[in-house]
Design an enzyme around this catalytic site. Structure first.
Site, PDB file in Angstrom:
ATOM      1  N   SER A 150      49.765  33.922  69.315  1.00 24.38           N
ATOM      2  CA  SER A 150      50.442  33.798  70.835  1.00 24.38           C
ATOM      3  C   SER A 150      51.810  33.253  70.613  1.00 24.38           C
ATOM      4  CB  SER A 150      49.485  32.698  71.587  1.00 24.38           C
ATOM      5  OG  SER A 150      49.662  32.632  72.689  1.00 24.38           O
ATOM      6  N   ASP A 188      44.774  37.192  73.553  1.00 22.00           N
ATOM      7  CA  ASP A 188      45.482  36.128  72.806  1.00 22.00           C
ATOM      8  C   ASP A 188      44.765  35.822  71.462  1.00 22.00           C
ATOM      9  OD1 ASP A 188      46.360  33.267  72.118  1.00 22.00           O
ATOM     10  OD2 ASP A 188      47.263  33.329  74.126  1.00 22.00           O
TER      11      ASP A 188
END
Length: 342
Positions: free
Chosen positions: A46, A161
């Site tokens: 991320s 993510d």
């Protein structure tokens, strides 16, 4: 790709997820380099992949100055909010275009340092290590927070993510051949944290500042609405929701009952809890040689206005663990740290 110097151990950085708290990664990298520690391998999840990308393209200093210059409204602008987006409310098109234009878009396999961005296969529920192809495409997939940023197509599946499966990618660093892994966990003190603001020293110009921020946000919303006439109102509602979620509950009265959380706050709190639990579980079975825990629980999802504070805390997190860093290097017979200054 460059390898570690002869006789030196391969050092890896595992940069974890955490949205705006990820600015602490900048401080970590800065301080480690001052100590003479430059990573031979970098893996990011991320926001960790974002910072890694900026570092690997040699543009971390530029990014540091740029991100600290943005207001919350400008951050929302770069998120490219869209009513037509599917699977999220934003596409981050402007952000990725900015990276490509300012930092170039090399293929990962052509970088001087081995790198992997961690994403999650939304269909199969497994983690995916992105190690080939355009750098910023991989970063975009790794940072696709569920419900916020739209998923990225990947073969017959979709990527979101990487924090859903591997918030601090220590295992990836190990698989890439690292001897000493430095992990950075941005979520260790999120659960149960609450910011309390007292009324002892309220800035006299607080109301003026809020009015200026509202005016700036209105201008940006209007500019976005020119591209999509229906976007203005929706963007305004989203901005208000995200701003509430980005900042933890604030109260001048510790006994006052908190306001019910909005939808965005509930979703992000749920993700925070999940990532905290997954991180604890993964690190118990796959520990890093050195773990850094920046104290960032008071910084919200999109609170990039606290970037400078997060950077300083990243540096402090390294300094707090200097004895552990020294011990890890000495135990591996690597004198790189001994040659550094502190």
């Amino acid at each position: 790709m460059e390898n570690a110097p002869l006789g030196k151990k391969k050092i890896a950085l595992a940069l974890g997820s955490g949205s705006a708290r990820g600015m602490a990664h900048i401080g970590v990298i800065q301080r480690l380099e001052e100590l003479g520690i430059k990573p031979d391998i970098i893996c990011g999840t991320s926001i960790g992949s974002v910072i890694a990308g900026c570092y690997l393209t040699g543009k971390l200093e530029h990014f540091t100055d740029w991100i600290q210059s943005l207001s919350t409204a400008q951050v929302l602008h770069y998120m490219s909010v869209s009513l037509t987006a599917t699977g999220g409310v934003a596409q981050a098109t402007r952000l990725i275009e900015f990276f490509v234009k300012e930092y170039g878009d090399p293929n990962i396999e052509n970088l001087n340092t081995p790198f992997a961005a961690v994403a999650t296969d939304l269909i199969r529920g497994r983690e995916v290590w992105l190690q080939r192809g355009p750098l910023w495409d991989a970063v975009r997939a790794s940072m696709a927070v569920p419900g916020i940023l739209t998923p990225v197509a990947f073969g017959d599946s979709w990527l979101v993510d990487g924090g859903l499966v591997n918030p601090v990618p220590v295992s990836v660093c190990r698989a890439l051949g690292a001897d000493i892994i430095i992990g950075v966990d941005l979520n260790s003190d999120l659960i149960g944290r609450q910011r309390v603001m007292t009324d002892a020293k309220v800035p006299a110009n607080e109301e003026t500042i809020e009015e200026e921020e509202s005016e700036e946000e209105a201008l940006i919303i209007a500019a976005d609405a020119e591209d999509d006439p229906s976007l203005g109102a929706a963007f305004g509602r989203l901005a208000a929701s995200i701003k509430d979620a980005a900042n933890n509950f604030r109260s001048s009265d510790a006994t006052k009952k908190p306001e019910p959380p909005n939808t965005m706050s509930v979703m992000m709190s749920a993700i925070n809890i999940m990532q905290d639990r997954i991180t604890r579980s993964r690190l118990a079975g796959e520990p890093a040689d050195i773990m850094l825990w920046p104290r960032l629980g008071h910084i919200g999802l999109l609170e990039f206005s606290s970037a400078a504070e997060a950077i300083v805390e990243g540096r402090d997190a390294v300094d707090r663990m200097l004895p552990a860093i020294r011990h890890a290097f000495n135990s591996e017979g690597d004198d790189r740290f001994l040659e550094s200054t502190d």
